[in-house]
Enzyme design. Structure first.
Site, PDB file in Angstrom:
ATOM      1  N   SER A 279       0.848  -1.199   0.000  1.00 31.12           N
ATOM      2  CA  SER A 279       0.000   0.000   0.000  1.00 31.12           C
ATOM      3  C   SER A 279       0.883   1.249   0.000  1.00 31.12           C
ATOM      4  O   SER A 279       2.045   1.183   0.423  1.00 31.12           O
ATOM      5  CB  SER A 279      -0.867   0.001   1.259  1.00 31.12           C
ATOM      6  OG  SER A 279      -1.602   1.198   1.345  1.00 31.12           O
TER       7      SER A 279
ATOM      8  N   TYR B 112      -2.110  -0.508  10.410  1.00 33.39           N
ATOM      9  CA  TYR B 112      -2.129  -0.990   9.013  1.00 33.39           C
ATOM     10  C   TYR B 112      -0.868  -0.521   8.283  1.00 33.39           C
ATOM     11  O   TYR B 112      -0.194  -1.304   7.620  1.00 33.39           O
ATOM     12  CB  TYR B 112      -3.393  -0.459   8.337  1.00 33.39           C
ATOM     13  CG  TYR B 112      -3.533  -0.811   6.872  1.00 33.39           C
ATOM     14  CD1 TYR B 112      -3.973  -2.078   6.481  1.00 33.39           C
ATOM     15  CD2 TYR B 112      -3.243   0.122   5.868  1.00 33.39           C
ATOM     16  CE1 TYR B 112      -4.122  -2.401   5.135  1.00 33.39           C
ATOM     17  CE2 TYR B 112      -3.386  -0.200   4.528  1.00 33.39           C
ATOM     18  CZ  TYR B 112      -3.825  -1.459   4.156  1.00 33.39           C
ATOM     19  OH  TYR B 112      -3.963  -1.768   2.827  1.00 33.39           O
TER      20      TYR B 112
HETATM   21  N1  LIG Z   1      -8.773  -1.634  -1.294  1.00 34.16           N
HETATM   22  C1  LIG Z   1      -7.832  -0.729  -1.122  1.00 34.16           C
HETATM   23  O1  LIG Z   1      -8.077   0.491  -1.153  1.00 34.16           O
HETATM   24  C2  LIG Z   1      -6.415  -1.150  -0.907  1.00 34.16           C
HETATM   25  C3  LIG Z   1      -5.408  -0.197  -1.029  1.00 34.16           C
HETATM   26  C4  LIG Z   1      -4.084  -0.577  -0.852  1.00 34.16           C
HETATM   27  C5  LIG Z   1      -3.780  -1.891  -0.548  1.00 34.16           C
HETATM   28  N2  LIG Z   1      -4.778  -2.807  -0.408  1.00 34.16           N
HETATM   29  C6  LIG Z   1      -4.400  -4.183  -0.080  1.00 34.16           C
HETATM   30  O2  LIG Z   1      -4.908  -5.042  -1.083  1.00 34.16           O
HETATM   31  C7  LIG Z   1      -5.123  -6.338  -0.537  1.00 34.16           C
HETATM   32  C8  LIG Z   1      -6.519  -6.796  -0.927  1.00 34.16           C
HETATM   33  O3  LIG Z   1      -7.465  -5.897  -0.400  1.00 34.16           O
HETATM   34  P1  LIG Z   1      -8.926  -5.747  -1.016  1.00 34.16           P
HETATM   35  O4  LIG Z   1      -9.226  -4.313  -1.090  1.00 34.16           O
HETATM   36  O5  LIG Z   1      -9.052  -6.604  -2.212  1.00 34.16           O
HETATM   37  O6  LIG Z   1      -9.795  -6.311   0.197  1.00 34.16           O
HETATM   38  P2  LIG Z   1     -10.861  -7.474   0.293  1.00 34.16           P
HETATM   39  O7  LIG Z   1     -11.797  -7.427  -0.871  1.00 34.16           O
HETATM   40  O8  LIG Z   1     -11.410  -7.401   1.678  1.00 34.16           O
HETATM   41  O9  LIG Z   1      -9.968  -8.762   0.146  1.00 34.16           O
HETATM   42  C9  LIG Z   1      -9.196  -9.236   1.191  1.00 34.16           C
HETATM   43  C10 LIG Z   1      -8.891 -10.693   0.895  1.00 34.16           C
HETATM   44  O10 LIG Z   1      -8.086 -11.210   1.934  1.00 34.16           O
HETATM   45  C11 LIG Z   1      -8.596 -12.470   2.324  1.00 34.16           C
HETATM   46  N3  LIG Z   1      -8.253 -12.726   3.711  1.00 34.16           N
HETATM   47  C12 LIG Z   1      -8.450 -11.900   4.781  1.00 34.16           C
HETATM   48  N4  LIG Z   1      -8.051 -12.516   5.903  1.00 34.16           N
HETATM   49  C13 LIG Z   1      -7.588 -13.745   5.529  1.00 34.16           C
HETATM   50  C14 LIG Z   1      -7.056 -14.852   6.227  1.00 34.16           C
HETATM   51  N5  LIG Z   1      -6.901 -14.840   7.572  1.00 34.16           N
HETATM   52  N6  LIG Z   1      -6.683 -15.954   5.532  1.00 34.16           N
HETATM   53  C15 LIG Z   1      -6.840 -15.994   4.193  1.00 34.16           C
HETATM   54  N7  LIG Z   1      -7.338 -14.991   3.468  1.00 34.16           N
HETATM   55  C16 LIG Z   1      -7.717 -13.883   4.140  1.00 34.16           C
HETATM   56  C17 LIG Z   1     -10.104 -12.341   2.107  1.00 34.16           C
HETATM   57  O11 LIG Z   1     -10.699 -13.596   1.870  1.00 34.16           O
HETATM   58  P3  LIG Z   1     -11.617 -14.435   2.889  1.00 34.16           P
HETATM   59  O12 LIG Z   1     -12.453 -13.470   3.653  1.00 34.16           O
HETATM   60  O13 LIG Z   1     -12.360 -15.347   1.973  1.00 34.16           O
HETATM   61  O14 LIG Z   1     -10.619 -15.151   3.733  1.00 34.16           O
HETATM   62  C18 LIG Z   1     -10.151 -11.536   0.813  1.00 34.16           C
HETATM   63  O15 LIG Z   1     -10.050 -12.403  -0.303  1.00 34.16           O
HETATM   64  C19 LIG Z   1      -4.922  -6.196   0.968  1.00 34.16           C
HETATM   65  O16 LIG Z   1      -3.645  -6.678   1.293  1.00 34.16           O
HETATM   66  C20 LIG Z   1      -4.990  -4.694   1.205  1.00 34.16           C
HETATM   67  O17 LIG Z   1      -4.257  -4.295   2.308  1.00 34.16           O
HETATM   68  C21 LIG Z   1      -6.079  -2.467  -0.597  1.00 34.16           C
END
Ligand SMILES: NC(=O)c1ccc[n+]([C@@H]2O[C@H](COP(=O)([O-])OP(=O)(O)OC[C@H]3O[C@@H](n4cnc5c(N)ncnc54)[C@H](OP(=O)(O)O)[C@@H]3O)[C@@H](O)[C@H]2O)c1
Length: 247
Positions: free
Chosen positions: A138, A152
């Site tokens: 991020s 975070y």
């Molecule tokens: N969205 C943003 O604005 C943003 C910005 C910068 C970086 N990011 C990063 O991008 C990545 C994905 O985020 P996203 O926005 O796509 O969020 P998201 O839609 O909530 O996806 C998060 C994923 O992580 C999985 N997960 C969470 N806890 C887990 C666990 N204990 N074991 C296995 N899987 C787990 C969830 O799957 P299950 O619930 O099925 O386990 C889900 O597939 C993250 O690392 C986040 O920090 C996001």
């Protein structure tokens, strides 16, 4: 046809593939010809992702913060050419209310799980030489943070720093190690965070490109880092933020 971004013939493991950025990465990798292995905790949503793939794929349900689940996942894997660590959580909390327990939880999934999964993939020689490792990090922690975002940011900052050392340690195997560092991406990650829709709309106006990013826009940069197109890129934190951190 000449295409240095092709993932034809490669097998890629994608964590967090049940939603958001991880799902988009799985879909785009598949479109580019990869065989994709999906993992996350929610079986139904992983099955939805599997149905969205153009190519062959398989899924394994695992709570990646759980060592037994990680070990079971590893048993199913033979050789892979890349891993994308997208599983992650946010836990917005003012610094004054941070507890060791909360820090442990967020570090477990955002930092320790991808780091130790990578270590085991290497130790068990599942990751081939010449492979590519991508962490979805991020801009938080690298260039900025947010109110309540100190924990975070710390997890992502730890990843951003660590890839540089891992990249040096694995260079002799021609294994490349990078992060992508997105700004705000339109996924459900902030759904239960207490941040309102109005606040998100207002915040998106601060971006020079006047909108949040889309999951596919992060996925395309991940395809680049997994492909031969980036064969001389390692130890990089690639910012994808619509110009947000220029201001
Ligand atoms: N969205 C943003 O604005 C943003 C910005 C910068 C970086 N990011 C990063 O991008 C990545 C994905 O985020 P996203 O926005 O796509 O969020 P998201 O839609 O909530 O996806 C998060 C994923 O992580 C999985 N997960 C969470 N806890 C887990 C666990 N204990 N074991 C296995 N899987 C787990 C969830 O799957 P299950 O619930 O099925 O386990 C889900 O597939 C993250 O690392 C986040 O920090 C996001």
């Amino acid at each position: 046809m000449y295409n240095p971004f092709s993932l034809e013939g490669k097998t890629i493991l994608v964590t967090g593939a049940s939603s958001g950025i991880g799902r988009a990465i799985a879909i785009e990798c598949s479109k580019m010809g990869a065989r994709v292995i999906l993992t996350a905790r929610n079986k139904e949503r992983l099955e939805e992702t599997l149905l969205m793939l153009d190519n062959e794929g398989e899924l394994y349900v695992a709570d990646l913060s759980n060592l037994d689940d990680r070990n079971t996942l590893l048993i199913h894997l033979s050789h892979i050419d890349g891993v994308v660590h997208s599983a992650g959580i946010t836990d917005p909390v003012p610094f004054q209310f941070i507890t060791k327990e909360r820090l442990d939880t967020i570090f477990d999934i955002n930092y320790f799980s991808p780091v130790f999964l990578t270590k085991e993939l290497l130790k068990k020689k599942i990751l081939r030489n010449n492979s590519s490792i991508v962490f979805v990090s991020s801009i938080a922690g690298l260039l900025c943070s947010s109110v309540g975002g100190s924990a975070y940011s710390a997890t992502k900052s730890a990843i951003n720093g660590m890839v540089k050392g891992i990249a040096l340690d694995l260079a002799n195997k021609q294994i490349r190690v990078n992060t992508v560092c997105p700004g705000m991406i339109d996924t459900g990650i902030f759904d239960n965070s207490g941040i309102t829709q109005e606040q998100l709309v207002e915040d998106s106006k601060k971006y020079p490109l006047k909108r949040y990013g889309k999951p596919e826009e992060v996925a395309h940069s991940v395809v680049y880092l997994l492909s031969e197109a980036s064969s001389w890129v390692t130890g990089t934190n690639l910012v994808i933020d619509g110009g947000y951190t220029l201001l």
